[in-house]
Design an enzyme around this catalytic site. Structure first.
Site, short mmCIF file in Angstrom:
data_model
loop_
_atom_site.label_atom_id
_atom_site.label_comp_id
_atom_site.label_asym_id
_atom_site.label_seq_id
_atom_site.Cartn_x
_atom_site.Cartn_y
_atom_site.Cartn_z
N GLU A 135 -1.07 40.16 80.87
CA GLU A 135 -0.40 39.17 81.75
C GLU A 135 -1.74 38.51 82.91
O GLU A 135 -1.53 36.97 82.82
CB GLU A 135 0.67 38.66 81.75
CG GLU A 135 1.49 37.19 82.36
CD GLU A 135 3.04 37.08 82.61
OE1 GLU A 135 3.27 38.31 81.98
OE2 GLU A 135 3.57 36.24 82.78
N ASP A 192 2.27 43.55 79.57
CA ASP A 192 3.92 42.36 80.82
C ASP A 192 3.94 43.64 81.35
O ASP A 192 4.83 44.07 81.47
CB ASP A 192 4.15 42.11 79.97
CG ASP A 192 4.51 40.53 80.98
OD1 ASP A 192 4.57 40.60 81.99
OD2 ASP A 192 5.29 39.44 80.53
N ILE A 234 5.44 42.73 84.57
CA ILE A 234 7.02 42.27 84.39
C ILE A 234 7.98 41.36 83.21
O ILE A 234 7.34 40.25 83.64
CB ILE A 234 7.73 42.27 85.79
CG1 ILE A 234 6.98 42.63 86.72
CG2 ILE A 234 9.03 41.73 86.26
CD1 ILE A 234 7.96 42.80 88.55
N ASP A 235 8.45 41.59 82.11
CA ASP A 235 8.65 40.80 81.83
C ASP A 235 9.73 39.88 81.65
O ASP A 235 10.93 41.09 81.73
CB ASP A 235 8.95 41.72 80.12
CG ASP A 235 8.54 40.07 78.86
OD1 ASP A 235 8.29 38.94 79.10
OD2 ASP A 235 9.58 40.23 78.48
N THR A 272 9.82 38.30 84.45
CA THR A 272 9.70 37.62 86.43
C THR A 272 10.62 36.41 86.77
O THR A 272 10.96 37.32 88.32
CB THR A 272 8.59 36.94 85.74
OG1 THR A 272 7.97 37.65 85.33
CG2 THR A 272 7.94 36.60 87.81
N ASP A 289 4.18 39.21 75.82
CA ASP A 289 5.86 39.89 75.80
C ASP A 289 6.34 39.81 74.56
O ASP A 289 7.28 40.43 75.06
CB ASP A 289 6.26 38.26 75.86
CG ASP A 289 5.94 37.19 76.85
OD1 ASP A 289 5.58 37.68 78.44
OD2 ASP A 289 5.96 36.11 77.04
C1 LIP Z 1 8.63 35.47 80.12
C2 LIP Z 1 9.47 36.05 78.77
C3 LIP Z 1 11.09 34.97 78.79
C4 LIP Z 1 10.22 33.56 77.71
C5 LIP Z 1 9.30 33.15 78.66
C6 LIP Z 1 7.76 34.24 79.41
P1 LIP Z 1 7.57 37.16 81.42
O1 LIP Z 1 7.53 36.19 80.06
O2 LIP Z 1 9.76 37.25 78.51
O3 LIP Z 1 11.85 35.73 78.44
O4 LIP Z 1 11.48 32.84 77.83
O5 LIP Z 1 8.74 32.51 77.06
O6 LIP Z 1 7.15 34.77 78.80
O7 LIP Z 1 7.09 35.32 82.46
O8 LIP Z 1 8.09 36.65 82.43
O9 LIP Z 1 6.55 37.67 81.55
#
Ligand code: LIP
Length: 287
Positions: free
Chosen positions: A70, A90, A92-93, A95, A220
């Site tokens: 990412e 990813d 931190i999914d 964030t 993600d």
């Molecule tokens: C996020 C998520 C979140 C989703 C966003 C985004 P990030 O990823 O997993 O649930 O709604 O579209 O992509 O930015 O925290 O890696």
């Protein structure tokens, strides 16, 4: 002979554990927040540090493998998926959750060969839940095998979804209109963990019957998608065709019947693809 990709799975679990420790430690100190595509698309130094930690560690053991991360893509690296063995990361999914200490934050690592997900690891690091899947070998959380819900009635289901970080007026209208229709089916409830990877693991665990979102990225969902299919669930596009992981649209469900009923409620739109040329990459959601 060792089972295929078991070495990859073992490495992904070990590095996800290390990454999770860094994330937990970072929650004890100030988190320096920056923005990416918009004022609500957040990134922290921890996202970047964890992605580097994972890539460095994998490179030492698997020097020929490729990466899509990412934060590397945000920094201008291409998001090209080839047939070569590729790690999709990813760091931190969730964030936004991380920034606000909302307790659902995951390290997500998918491993693809010939564009097919072979290994998925999602470490929900504040819950200390390690979700793992290998194609054809099942999905597990902390060693316990996962199975999707056997619910067949949409009216007795929980559906997960997210608003994402897109605030374009037309897209927001469609997101709300779809949500209204899903809520009024009616379903038992609508939830969202704030992490696509964790939402997919919730489908795999049988806690929610379905999850859909328009606006996610390949990093993600790559790992969590395998969790769903290995737990017996189905994946498709929000309009009902085959899932295209670069399309930024996903629908996961415990069975095809539930998935198709949700398809019927969704007003779809088409975000800029993850594999669009870099100069178009920041122009999300063209009309
Ligand atoms: C996020 C998520 C979140 C989703 C966003 C985004 P990030 O990823 O997993 O649930 O709604 O579209 O992509 O930015 O925290 O890696």
């Amino acid at each position: 002979m060792a089972e295929q990709w078991q070495d990859v799975l073992d490495h992904a679990v070990a590095v996800a554990q290390k990454a999770g420790k860094v994330v937990r430690e970072a929650l004890q100190s100030d988190r320096k927040v920056s923005t990416k595509s918009s004022s609500i698309d957040l990134v922290t130094q921890t996202d970047q540090k964890v992605e580097q930690l994972i890539i460095q560690s994998v490179k030492e053991t698997f020097p020929a493998h490729r990466f899509i991360g990412e934060e590397s893509v945000a920094a201008g690296e291409p998001c090209d998926l080839t047939d070569e063995p590729t790690w999709i990361i990813d760091p931190i999914d969730g964030t936004t959750n991380f920034v606000h200490t909302f307790p659902f934050v995951a390290v997500s690592i998918g491993f693809l060969v010939n564009k097919q997900v072979e290994v998925g690891v999602v470490y929900s690091c504040l819950e200390d839940k390690m979700f793992v899947a290998r194609r054809g070998k099942g999905a597990f959380c902390n060693g316990k095998q996962l199975r999707v819900s056997d619910q067949k009635d949409i009216h007795c289901s929980i559906v997960a979804t997210e608003f994402g970080s897109n605030r374009d007026g037309g897209a927001v209208e469609k997101i709300f209109s779809s949500l209204r229709k899903v809520v009024c089916l009616p379903v038992h409830g609508v939830r969202g963990a704030g992490s696509a990877a964790i939402n997919l693991c919730l489908v795999a665990s049988g806690c929610v019957e379905a999850y859909y979102e328009i606006g996610v990225h390949v990093w993600d969902v790559a790992a969590g998608a395998l969790m769903v299919t290995e737990a017996g669930g189905v994946l498709m596009d929000v309009e009902g065709g085959a899932l295209d992981m670069m399309s930024r649209r996903i629908l996961a469900a415990n069975n095809r019947h539930i998935a198709e009923q949700i398809v019927g409620q969704i007003q779809a739109f088409t975000p800029q693809r993850d594999d669009a040329p870099p100069q178009q990459h920041r122009r999300f959601y063209p009309k």
